[in-house]
Motif scaffolding. Sequence first.
Motif: not given
Length: 127
Positions: A19-26, A73-77, A90-98
Amino acid sequence: MRGGDFEFTVNSVKCGLSKVGDEFLNVRAQGSYCQIIVTAKNVTRSAHLFNAGSTLTAQDGAGREYSPDGRAGMYGNEDAQGFLDQINPGNSVRAKVHFDVPKGTKLKSITFDAGLFTLAEDAVVTL
């Protein structure tokens, strides 16, 4: 690895998450999640939109292709990184993709789509 307007870096790969997310929203995987942490850096002279859900695909050794799970992706970031990010030059974004894959699947590569309206080639990273 460069793909279109962005330079992509795969920071880590972790498979076998139920699963991805926390104990309430996953959200639970149908199989198991492979979490890919990527950095997308804008390497052009103007702002561009980055959306991990439509930019990345994953492939396994049997040639099967997987799309990212948008809900994961919504719950994991925490701040929805990777979802419709406007990135300035020149800017960047770091993201978790599932990716929801069958249990035991090992990913072989990640493809970063260069975009429909570009002559640039897709970037493929072998894991």
